[in-house]
Design an enzyme around this catalytic site. Structure first.
Site, PDB file in Angstrom:
ATOM      1  N   LYS A  68       0.826   4.450   6.919  1.00 54.59           N
ATOM      2  CA  LYS A  68       0.208   5.292   5.897  1.00 54.59           C
ATOM      3  C   LYS A  68       0.699   6.729   6.072  1.00 54.59           C
ATOM      4  O   LYS A  68       1.223   7.112   7.104  1.00 54.59           O
ATOM      5  CB  LYS A  68      -1.324   5.297   6.017  1.00 54.59           C
ATOM      6  CG  LYS A  68      -1.995   3.943   5.880  1.00 54.59           C
ATOM      7  CD  LYS A  68      -2.027   3.467   4.459  1.00 54.59           C
ATOM      8  CE  LYS A  68      -2.789   2.167   4.299  1.00 54.59           C
ATOM      9  NZ  LYS A  68      -2.076   0.981   4.719  1.00 54.59           N
ATOM     10  N   SER A 117       0.799  -1.228   0.000  1.00 57.61           N
ATOM     11  CA  SER A 117       0.000   0.000   0.000  1.00 57.61           C
ATOM     12  C   SER A 117       0.832   1.280   0.000  1.00 57.61           C
ATOM     13  O   SER A 117       0.312   2.356  -0.285  1.00 57.61           O
ATOM     14  CB  SER A 117      -0.961   0.026   1.191  1.00 57.61           C
ATOM     15  OG  SER A 117      -0.263   0.226   2.404  1.00 57.61           O
TER      16      SER A 117
END
Length: 146
Positions: free
Chosen positions: A104, A67
């Site tokens: 993230k 990701s």
């Protein structure tokens, strides 16, 4: 030393060695044509001193997943995480979200926090009051194998 193994990240505590260090040649290394290294000075370089600013608050975690590939964080990369740093907009953070750790980019818009992946195949995550959410630490460095 292994500290915690989750689905997305595996955490380790650093073993900081005071006498550690590899040879370091304080000169530029050409990525083009070779150049003669006539004048260089050999020193000792400690990656602990280069990568760890606050050893009591620093941990390593191994990335699992894709990701964050757009930010240069690939599967099996080793992250250096400092828990003493203040989270802020655009920092890459390790977060605990609803029972799992994830890494993230933080996107802060007023009082709204988003966890932004760096891969178009993944959707941003909006943090709401219903989430069990903690910003665990800020990524300061990435260690890669070549």
């Amino acid at each position: 030393m292994l500290l915690h193994k989750g689905q997305n990240l595996t955490f380790y505590t650093p073993d900081v060695l005071d006498s550690s260090g590899a040879s370091f040649f304080d000169m530029g290394i050409s990525a083009g044509f070779p150049s003669p290294a006539d004048d260089f000075k050999e020193q000792r370089l400690s990656l602990d001193k280069e990568l760890i600013k606050n050893k009591e608050a620093t941990f390593f975690a191994r990335v699992s997943g894709q990701s964050m590939i757009g930010a240069g964080l690939d599967d099996n990369d080793l992250l250096v995480i400092d828990r003493s740093l203040e989270p802020s907009h655009d920092k890459i953070a390790v977060c605990f979200l609803d029972g799992e750790f994830t890494v993230k980019r933080l996107k802060v818009d007023g009082k709204t926090v988003w966890l932004q992946p760096e891969n178009p195949n993944y959707n941003p995550i909006k943090i709401t009051e219903e989430n069990n959410f903690v910003i665990w630490g800020i990524v300061t460095n990435v260690i890669k194998k070549v």
